[in-house]
Each structure stands twice: as structure tokens, then as C-alpha cells.
Design an enzyme around this catalytic site. Structure first.
Site, PDB file in Angstrom:
ATOM      1  N   GLY A  19      17.569 -20.996  46.194  1.00  0.00           N
ATOM      2  CA  GLY A  19      17.860 -20.477  47.535  1.00  0.00           C
ATOM      3  C   GLY A  19      16.907 -21.024  48.580  1.00  0.00           C
ATOM      4  NE  ARG A  22      21.746 -19.684  54.034  1.00  0.00           N
ATOM      5  CZ  ARG A  22      22.239 -18.465  53.825  1.00  0.00           C
ATOM      6  NH1 ARG A  22      22.042 -17.518  54.706  1.00  0.00           N
ATOM      7  NH2 ARG A  22      22.954 -18.201  52.742  1.00  0.00           N
ATOM      8  CG  LEU A  69      21.642 -19.861  40.918  1.00  0.00           C
ATOM      9  CD1 LEU A  69      20.254 -19.465  41.431  1.00  0.00           C
ATOM     10  CD2 LEU A  69      21.511 -20.704  39.650  1.00  0.00           C
ATOM     11  CG  ASN A  95      13.851 -17.233  47.601  1.00  0.00           C
ATOM     12  OD1 ASN A  95      13.289 -16.310  48.172  1.00  0.00           O
ATOM     13  ND2 ASN A  95      14.779 -17.984  48.201  1.00  0.00           N
ATOM     14  CB  SER A 151      13.643  -6.124  47.420  1.00  0.00           C
ATOM     15  OG  SER A 151      13.833  -5.252  48.496  1.00  0.00           O
ATOM     16  CE1 TYR A 164      18.675  -7.638  47.644  1.00  0.00           C
ATOM     17  CE2 TYR A 164      17.359  -5.695  48.130  1.00  0.00           C
ATOM     18  CZ  TYR A 164      17.518  -7.064  48.138  1.00  0.00           C
ATOM     19  OH  TYR A 164      16.512  -7.865  48.634  1.00  0.00           O
ATOM     20  CE  LYS A 168      16.115  -8.883  45.228  1.00  0.00           C
ATOM     21  NZ  LYS A 168      15.862 -10.307  45.006  1.00  0.00           N
TER      22      LYS A 168
HETATM   23  P1  NAP Z   1      18.914 -15.652  52.904  1.00  0.00           P
HETATM   24  O1  NAP Z   1      18.294 -16.142  54.168  1.00  0.00           O
HETATM   25  O2  NAP Z   1      20.176 -14.881  52.944  1.00  0.00           O
HETATM   26  O3  NAP Z   1      19.101 -16.908  51.923  1.00  0.00           O
HETATM   27  C1  NAP Z   1      19.656 -16.694  50.661  1.00  0.00           C
HETATM   28  C2  NAP Z   1      19.481 -17.937  49.828  1.00  0.00           C
HETATM   29  O4  NAP Z   1      19.993 -17.671  48.499  1.00  0.00           O
HETATM   30  C3  NAP Z   1      20.271 -19.119  50.358  1.00  0.00           C
HETATM   31  O5  NAP Z   1      19.531 -20.296  50.114  1.00  0.00           O
HETATM   32  C4  NAP Z   1      21.552 -19.103  49.531  1.00  0.00           C
HETATM   33  O6  NAP Z   1      22.145 -20.398  49.406  1.00  0.00           O
HETATM   34  C5  NAP Z   1      21.006 -18.610  48.189  1.00  0.00           C
HETATM   35  N1  NAP Z   1      22.046 -17.950  47.380  1.00  0.00           N
HETATM   36  C6  NAP Z   1      22.710 -16.800  47.648  1.00  0.00           C
HETATM   37  N2  NAP Z   1      23.631 -16.546  46.667  1.00  0.00           N
HETATM   38  C7  NAP Z   1      23.531 -17.554  45.772  1.00  0.00           C
HETATM   39  C8  NAP Z   1      24.222 -17.879  44.570  1.00  0.00           C
HETATM   40  N3  NAP Z   1      25.231 -17.139  44.097  1.00  0.00           N
HETATM   41  N4  NAP Z   1      23.863 -19.000  43.916  1.00  0.00           N
HETATM   42  C9  NAP Z   1      22.876 -19.782  44.392  1.00  0.00           C
HETATM   43  N5  NAP Z   1      22.188 -19.544  45.522  1.00  0.00           N
HETATM   44  C10 NAP Z   1      22.522 -18.437  46.220  1.00  0.00           C
HETATM   45  O7  NAP Z   1      17.890 -14.745  52.066  1.00  0.00           O
HETATM   46  P2  NAP Z   1      16.317 -14.437  52.227  1.00  0.00           P
HETATM   47  O8  NAP Z   1      16.167 -13.300  53.143  1.00  0.00           O
HETATM   48  O9  NAP Z   1      15.560 -15.684  52.421  1.00  0.00           O
HETATM   49  O10 NAP Z   1      16.061 -13.834  50.754  1.00  0.00           O
HETATM   50  C11 NAP Z   1      15.378 -14.529  49.721  1.00  0.00           C
HETATM   51  C12 NAP Z   1      14.982 -13.508  48.668  1.00  0.00           C
HETATM   52  O11 NAP Z   1      14.150 -12.522  49.280  1.00  0.00           O
HETATM   53  C13 NAP Z   1      16.172 -12.746  48.063  1.00  0.00           C
HETATM   54  O12 NAP Z   1      15.989 -12.604  46.683  1.00  0.00           O
HETATM   55  C14 NAP Z   1      16.111 -11.399  48.764  1.00  0.00           C
HETATM   56  O13 NAP Z   1      16.676 -10.379  47.969  1.00  0.00           O
HETATM   57  C15 NAP Z   1      14.623 -11.229  48.938  1.00  0.00           C
HETATM   58  N6  NAP Z   1      14.289 -10.280  50.011  1.00  0.00           N
HETATM   59  C16 NAP Z   1      14.720 -10.489  51.288  1.00  0.00           C
HETATM   60  C17 NAP Z   1      14.419  -9.542  52.262  1.00  0.00           C
HETATM   61  C18 NAP Z   1      14.849  -9.697  53.706  1.00  0.00           C
HETATM   62  O14 NAP Z   1      14.740  -8.728  54.477  1.00  0.00           O
HETATM   63  N7  NAP Z   1      15.323 -10.834  54.118  1.00  0.00           N
HETATM   64  C19 NAP Z   1      13.684  -8.381  51.912  1.00  0.00           C
HETATM   65  C20 NAP Z   1      13.265  -8.227  50.606  1.00  0.00           C
HETATM   66  C21 NAP Z   1      13.578  -9.180  49.660  1.00  0.00           C
HETATM   67  P3  NAP Z   1      23.199 -20.957  50.531  1.00  0.00           P
HETATM   68  O15 NAP Z   1      22.398 -21.213  51.777  1.00  0.00           O
HETATM   69  O16 NAP Z   1      23.761 -22.206  49.958  1.00  0.00           O
HETATM   70  O17 NAP Z   1      24.213 -19.864  50.731  1.00  0.00           O
END
Ligand code: NAP
Length: 259
Positions: A19, A22, A69, A95, A151, A164, A168
Site C-alpha cells: 500500500g 498513497r 491482497l 501497511n 490502529s 476493522y 487490527k
Molecule cells: P490509504 O491512503 O487509503 O491507502 C491505502 C493503501 O492500501 C493504498 O496504497 C491501496 O492501494 C492499498 N490497498 C488497499 N486495499 C488493498 C488490497 N486489497 N490489496 C492491495 N493493496 C491495497 O490508507 P492509509 O491511511 O495510508 O492507511 C495505511 C494503513 O494505516 C492501513 O493499514 C490503515 O488501516 C492504517 N491506519 C490508518 C489510519 C488513518 O486514519 N488513515 C488510522 C489508523 C491506521 P491503491 O492505491 O492501489 O488502492
């Protein structure tokens, strides 16, 4: 510990970040690259975004890899592909993740089941498969590191997205178990548990009517920047952090404290 521990260098190391097209994954890719690593930038289907990440990386030897994935076989192919093309694998950052609302009081049963299946497949089963395959490779090469991005929701609850929170919490438990199983093989496993982070995943919440309330969950009056989570990932993956194995590090601006 030498200077490299202080400077958090990753020269001659291959780092796979799932991931990384982004958000937190992209920020981590940039930091690892600026610390000397060769980065395997993984994405699902946003090739343009992954290519943008790639173009922003310092140094050379980086590459992009695509895999959905949510399908467990894709995880196996991804690790094999990275090892073959990058000639090794030293650090895996689990990630990639998804967040979907599926409120128990409103959704139909089929929607509920679909949300649980998709979420557990992406957020828990995929890291389990990747950790298996990556650690086999790392053991052969004398060691490695796995950092899981979890998370705050695992501890605090996710009433509108219970799968979710469960995924986690499962990831946290998996990391603890694998840390114990893999330390004798020189593979160390860490978990980072962010609160809200300013990425696409949180965009609709942060720009909606609850945005200010979310920012005020932290006494800093804001949510995390992706770079802040990435720095913690880098620290855990760096030389000198071995004894933190099995640990879960909160990056939530004191919005949810546990003891
Ligand atoms: P994001 O901006 O939504 O980016 C998600 C990333 O995961 C993208 O690169 C996406 O690829 C990839 N992805 C999603 N589904 C997938 C799949 N089925 N197979 C392969 N790749 C997949 O997310 P983020 O906020 O950076 O989150 C990253 C991690 O941090 C996650 O595990 C999330 O649960 C955790 N987190 C986030 C937050 C928050 O507030 N943002 C808080 C706590 C934890 P594409 O670009 O190709 O779609």
C-alpha cells in the site's frame, strides 16, 4: 550500536511496503529511500499513484509491484516477485489496509458478511500470508524485520466498522505471537497503532461535520501526518530496535492512552 543505529540507515537493504501508492505507505517509502533502502513500492490498482511514489524516491534500485491482497494467492506471488526482481527482502511493512462502514443496526446480513470477509482478507489474512513468506526468506538470509501498521481502533473499538477493529486486534496478536516465534531466527516483529492520520482513508471523516471533534480527540488539536507514522515504522525497522520486538507503539497524539 554504531553510528548507523543513530542515523537509521538502510543501505543495501530491500524494503517491501504494501500500500505504498498513497498515504502512510508512500510516506514510509520516501523515508526508507532517503535512508538508503531500495524500496519495493506495492499497490493494488492505482498504478499512476504508485509511479508517482516511485518518482519521488531518492536513490536508485526501487521498483513498483501490483497485487490485490484481498486474494491470498496474490500475497505469495508478491513476495516471490520482490525477492526475484530486487534480489532479497530485509524489511516487510504490512501497511495496506481498508476501512469500510458496516453498522450492525443498519446493514443487511449479506453486506455485513461481505464487509467482514473483505476486511479480514485484506487487513489480517494478507499480512499473515506475507509474514509467512517473507520470514521464510529472511530466515534463509540470516534475519529481517516485519512492521505491521495496525490502529488505535483495535483498543478503542470501532462501533461503525467492527470488522476493522477486529482485524487490527488480530494483527496486534499476530505480531506478538510471531515476535516470539521468529526472534530465535533473527526476525523481529513490531506493530504501530496510529490514531487518525491525514490520508485518503480518513478524508471523508476529517472533512465532514465531525472533523473538528476528531482533531480535538488529541490535546495537540490535530491528527497525525503520514510522515509521523512513517518515522515510527523506520525507527522500529532500524538496527538497535531489536529488543522492542513484540511491542505495539501508539502514534495517536495522546488521543487514547492505555497502560
Ligand atoms: P490509504 O491512503 O487509503 O491507502 C491505502 C493503501 O492500501 C493504498 O496504497 C491501496 O492501494 C492499498 N490497498 C488497499 N486495499 C488493498 C488490497 N486489497 N490489496 C492491495 N493493496 C491495497 O490508507 P492509509 O491511511 O495510508 O492507511 C495505511 C494503513 O494505516 C492501513 O493499514 C490503515 O488501516 C492504517 N491506519 C490508518 C489510519 C488513518 O486514519 N488513515 C488510522 C489508523 C491506521 P491503491 O492505491 O492501489 O488502492
Amino acid at each position: 550500536m554504531g553510528d548507523s543505529a543513530v542515523a537509521m540507515r538502510f543501505d543495501n537493504q530491500v524494503v517491501l511496503i504494501t500500500g505504498a501508492s498513497r498515504g502512510i505507505g508512500r510516506a514510509a517509502a520516501k523515508l526508507f529511500a532517503s535512508a538508503g533502502a531500495r524500496v519495493a513500492v506495492h499497490y493494488r490498482n492505482r498504478r499512476d499513484a504508485a509511479e508517482e511514489t516511485l518518482a519521488s524516491l531518492q536513490g536508485g534500485g526501487h521498483a513498483v509491484f501490483s497485487a490485490d491482497l484481498a486474494h491470498e494467492r496474490a500475497a505469495g506471488m508478491l513476495v516471490e516477485d520482490v525477492v526475484n526482481r530486487m534480489r532479497g527482502l530485509d524489511v516487510l511493512v504490512n501497511n495496506a489496509g481498508i476501512f469500510e462502514y458496516h453498522e450492525i443496526s443498519t446493514v443487511e446480513f449479506d453486506q455485513w458478511l461481505d464487509a467482514w470477509r473483505r476486511t479480514l482478507a485484506t487487513n489480517l489474512l494478507a499480512p499473515a500470508c506475507l509474514s509467512y513468506l517473507a520470514s521464510r526468506q529472511m530466515m534463509k538470509m540470516g534475519g529481517g524485520r516485519i512492521v505491521n501498521v495496525s490502529s488505535r481502533g483495535a483498543f478503542r473499538g470501532e462501533p461503525r466498522a467492527p470488522a476493522y477493529g477486529a482485524s487490527k486486534a488480530g494483527l496486534n496478536a499476530m505480531g506478538q505471537s510471531l515476535a516470539q516465534a521468529l526472534a530465535p531466527h533473527g526476525v523481529y516483529v513490531f506493530t504501530v497503532a496510529p490514531g487518525f492520520v491525514d490520508t485518503d482513508m480518513a478524508k471523508s471523516s476529517l472533512s465532514g461535520p465531525a472533523g473538528d471533534a476528531i482533531r480535538n480527540q488529541s490535546p495537540l488539536g490535530r491528527v497525525a501526518r503520514p510522515e509521523e507514522v512513517a518515522r515510527t515504522v523506520l525507527f522500529l525497522a532500524s538496527k538497535g530496535s531489536e529488543f522492542l520486538t513484540g511491542g505495539i507503539v501508539d502514534v495517536n497524539g495522546a488521543s487514547y492512552l492505555r497502560s
